[in-house]
Design a protein around this motif. Structure first.
Motif, PDB file in Angstrom:
ATOM      1  N   ARG A  19      82.296  15.066  37.714  1.00  0.00           N
ATOM      2  CA  ARG A  19      81.210  16.032  37.496  1.00  0.00           C
ATOM      3  C   ARG A  19      79.859  15.380  37.769  1.00  0.00           C
ATOM      4  N   ALA A  20      79.662  14.175  37.229  1.00  0.00           N
ATOM      5  CA  ALA A  20      78.395  13.466  37.434  1.00  0.00           C
ATOM      6  C   ALA A  20      78.163  13.175  38.915  1.00  0.00           C
ATOM      7  N   VAL A  21      79.226  12.822  39.634  1.00  0.00           N
ATOM      8  CA  VAL A  21      79.113  12.565  41.078  1.00  0.00           C
ATOM      9  C   VAL A  21      78.703  13.835  41.813  1.00  0.00           C
ATOM     10  N   ALA A  22      79.370  14.942  41.503  1.00  0.00           N
ATOM     11  CA  ALA A  22      79.065  16.210  42.173  1.00  0.00           C
ATOM     12  C   ALA A  22      77.606  16.598  41.963  1.00  0.00           C
ATOM     13  N   ILE A  23      77.112  16.453  40.745  1.00  0.00           N
ATOM     14  CA  ILE A  23      75.731  16.809  40.433  1.00  0.00           C
ATOM     15  C   ILE A  23      74.754  15.901  41.173  1.00  0.00           C
ATOM     16  N   GLN A  24      75.039  14.591  41.193  1.00  0.00           N
ATOM     17  CA  GLN A  24      74.133  13.669  41.863  1.00  0.00           C
ATOM     18  C   GLN A  24      74.133  13.860  43.375  1.00  0.00           C
ATOM     19  N   LEU A  25      75.282  14.125  43.969  1.00  0.00           N
ATOM     20  CA  LEU A  25      75.327  14.382  45.407  1.00  0.00           C
ATOM     21  C   LEU A  25      74.508  15.617  45.755  1.00  0.00           C
ATOM     22  N   ALA A  26      74.615  16.644  44.925  1.00  0.00           N
ATOM     23  CA  ALA A  26      73.827  17.857  45.149  1.00  0.00           C
ATOM     24  C   ALA A  26      72.334  17.568  45.004  1.00  0.00           C
ATOM     25  N   GLN A  27      71.966  16.742  44.035  1.00  0.00           N
ATOM     26  CA  GLN A  27      70.562  16.365  43.861  1.00  0.00           C
ATOM     27  C   GLN A  27      70.036  15.621  45.081  1.00  0.00           C
ATOM     28  N   ASP A  28      70.924  14.898  45.754  1.00  0.00           N
ATOM     29  CA  ASP A  28      70.542  14.168  46.965  1.00  0.00           C
ATOM     30  C   ASP A  28      70.575  15.048  48.210  1.00  0.00           C
ATOM     31  N   GLY A  29      70.912  16.331  48.040  1.00  0.00           N
ATOM     32  CA  GLY A  29      70.823  17.270  49.148  1.00  0.00           C
ATOM     33  C   GLY A  29      72.128  17.690  49.783  1.00  0.00           C
ATOM     34  N   ALA A  30      73.262  17.156  49.320  1.00  0.00           N
ATOM     35  CA  ALA A  30      74.551  17.516  49.908  1.00  0.00           C
ATOM     36  C   ALA A  30      74.983  18.914  49.480  1.00  0.00           C
ATOM     37  N   ASP A  31      75.708  19.598  50.364  1.00  0.00           N
ATOM     38  CA  ASP A  31      76.442  20.805  49.982  1.00  0.00           C
ATOM     39  C   ASP A  31      77.752  20.335  49.371  1.00  0.00           C
ATOM     40  N   VAL A  32      77.981  20.613  48.112  1.00  0.00           N
ATOM     41  CA  VAL A  32      79.089  20.005  47.374  1.00  0.00           C
ATOM     42  C   VAL A  32      80.233  20.994  47.177  1.00  0.00           C
ATOM     43  N   ILE A  33      81.428  20.532  47.496  1.00  0.00           N
ATOM     44  CA  ILE A  33      82.655  21.262  47.184  1.00  0.00           C
ATOM     45  C   ILE A  33      83.254  20.602  45.950  1.00  0.00           C
ATOM     46  N   VAL A  34      83.266  21.336  44.857  1.00  0.00           N
ATOM     47  CA  VAL A  34      83.793  20.826  43.592  1.00  0.00           C
ATOM     48  C   VAL A  34      85.262  21.223  43.498  1.00  0.00           C
ATOM     49  N   HIS A  35      86.144  20.236  43.484  1.00  0.00           N
ATOM     50  CA  HIS A  35      87.572  20.518  43.323  1.00  0.00           C
ATOM     51  C   HIS A  35      87.969  20.327  41.868  1.00  0.00           C
ATOM     52  N   GLY A  36      88.935  21.127  41.430  1.00  0.00           N
ATOM     53  CA  GLY A  36      89.502  20.963  40.109  1.00  0.00           C
ATOM     54  C   GLY A  36      90.646  21.933  39.913  1.00  0.00           C
ATOM     55  N   ARG A  37      91.203  21.919  38.717  1.00  0.00           N
ATOM     56  CA  ARG A  37      92.282  22.856  38.381  1.00  0.00           C
ATOM     57  C   ARG A  37      91.798  24.005  37.515  1.00  0.00           C
ATOM     58  N   ASP A  38      90.711  23.782  36.775  1.00  0.00           N
ATOM     59  CA  ASP A  38      90.205  24.775  35.833  1.00  0.00           C
ATOM     60  C   ASP A  38      89.037  25.523  36.467  1.00  0.00           C
ATOM     61  N   ALA A  39      89.238  26.802  36.758  1.00  0.00           N
ATOM     62  CA  ALA A  39      88.207  27.592  37.442  1.00  0.00           C
ATOM     63  C   ALA A  39      86.959  27.755  36.585  1.00  0.00           C
ATOM     64  N   ASP A  40      87.113  27.877  35.278  1.00  0.00           N
ATOM     65  CA  ASP A  40      85.954  28.052  34.398  1.00  0.00           C
ATOM     66  C   ASP A  40      85.079  26.793  34.402  1.00  0.00           C
ATOM     67  N   ARG A  41      85.721  25.630  34.306  1.00  0.00           N
ATOM     68  CA  ARG A  41      84.940  24.397  34.336  1.00  0.00           C
ATOM     69  C   ARG A  41      84.302  24.197  35.705  1.00  0.00           C
ATOM     70  N   GLY A  42      85.042  24.589  36.762  1.00  0.00           N
ATOM     71  CA  GLY A  42      84.471  24.500  38.101  1.00  0.00           C
ATOM     72  C   GLY A  42      83.249  25.377  38.252  1.00  0.00           C
ATOM     73  N   ALA A  43      83.320  26.590  37.732  1.00  0.00           N
ATOM     74  CA  ALA A  43      82.186  27.508  37.800  1.00  0.00           C
ATOM     75  C   ALA A  43      80.988  26.958  37.040  1.00  0.00           C
ATOM     76  N   SER A  44      81.253  26.270  35.931  1.00  0.00           N
ATOM     77  CA  SER A  44      80.173  25.682  35.142  1.00  0.00           C
ATOM     78  C   SER A  44      79.413  24.625  35.935  1.00  0.00           C
ATOM     79  N   VAL A  45      80.146  23.776  36.660  1.00  0.00           N
ATOM     80  CA  VAL A  45      79.498  22.742  37.475  1.00  0.00           C
ATOM     81  C   VAL A  45      78.696  23.378  38.606  1.00  0.00           C
ATOM     82  N   VAL A  46      79.291  24.351  39.280  1.00  0.00           N
ATOM     83  CA  VAL A  46      78.599  25.040  40.371  1.00  0.00           C
ATOM     84  C   VAL A  46      77.318  25.698  39.865  1.00  0.00           C
ATOM     85  N   THR A  47      77.394  26.350  38.714  1.00  0.00           N
ATOM     86  CA  THR A  47      76.223  27.006  38.131  1.00  0.00           C
ATOM     87  C   THR A  47      75.128  25.992  37.824  1.00  0.00           C
ATOM     88  N   GLU A  48      75.511  24.835  37.268  1.00  0.00           N
ATOM     89  CA  GLU A  48      74.525  23.803  36.947  1.00  0.00           C
ATOM     90  C   GLU A  48      73.845  23.289  38.210  1.00  0.00           C
TER      91      GLU A  48
END
Length: 244
Positions: A19-48
């Motif tokens: 999660r921390a990696v995904a957020i930091q990559l996005a802060q650095d300008g990357a378009d991030v694909i967040v993979h996981g098994r839990d759709a709710d937790r995935g949506a939370s990261v995308v929303t953040e």
């Protein structure tokens, strides 16, 4: 922005280090694909990420199933940065390790990254650039009681890092590993004070890492700032205490 215009896939990106990696990559300008098994937790990261002005989407997949890994790679499309973070750890002595758990460690920690590199690295080669960062563990280098299968599966991933680095270097693709030491997780949060201190005291800094500290190393290696680094295993482990 160091990652502007790049697409990054982070496996296990819904919690902890991922999660921390995904957020930091996005802060650095990357378009991030967040993979996981839990759709709710995935949506939370995308929303953040989106709330902070970044770009992200969630893809669900079971990395224990080869067909699902191939689907994930297909749906991800052109990936410039692959972070192989997802994994499993069960700390058991050899006498208690089951065959099923043996297979699960090798499947999630070693085979899944292998199949994703196999599927996504050719596209990186074709485009002439790419970065792969594998997440290992200090336990792959330092013998630790009860971590046999976890350590072995991650040691295999570190060896693959060396091989992939040599295989793809001339095509513009870099491959590195980050090996964290003890890091704050829901598991460490549940520890009593004495146990947490004992874990922290295995480091020279006498504290455990925050996920964001490990993520900073990952995002550095993933970025163009590390353009002449490949085949490295970077320990993010707070140093090793002296004996005596």
């Amino acid at each position: 922005m160091a990652m502007s215009g790049l697409t990054a896939l982070v496996t296990g990106g819904t919690a902890g280090i991922g999660r921390a990696v995904a957020i930091q990559l996005a802060q650095d300008g990357a378009d991030v694909i967040v993979h996981g098994r839990d759709a709710d937790r995935g949506a939370s990261v995308v929303t953040e990420i989106e709330a902070a002005g970044g770009k992200a989407r969630f893809l669900q997949a079971d990395l224990g199933a080869a067909d699902d890994i191939k689907r994930l790679a297909h749906e991800a499309g052109d990936v410039d940065v692959l972070v192989n973070n997802a994994g499993i750890y069960k700390f058991l002595p050899t006498s208690d390790m089951t065959e099923d758990l043996f297979d699960l460690h090798m499947s999630l920690n070693t085979k899944a990254p292998y199949l994703l590199v196999q599927a996504l690295a050719p596209g990186m080669v074709q485009r002439g650039h790419g970065s792969i960062v594998n997440i290992s563990t200090l336990a792959a280098a330092v013998p630790t009681k009860g971590t046999g299968m976890y350590s072995a599966s991650k040691a295999a991933l570190e060896q693959l890092t060396q091989i992939w680095a040599a295989e793809y270097a001339e095509q513009g693709v870099r491959v590195n590993t980050v090996a964290p030491g003890p890091t704050r997780t829901p598991g460490t949060d549940a520890m009593d004070a004495d146990t947490l201190k004992a874990v922290a005291d295995t480091t020279a800094m006498r504290r455990i890492a925050e996920p964001e500290e490990v993520a900073s190393a990952v995002t550095f290696l993933a970025s163009r700032r590390a353009s002449y680094i490949t085949g490295a295993v970077l320990e993010v482990a707070g140093g090793r205490p002296a004996i005596g």
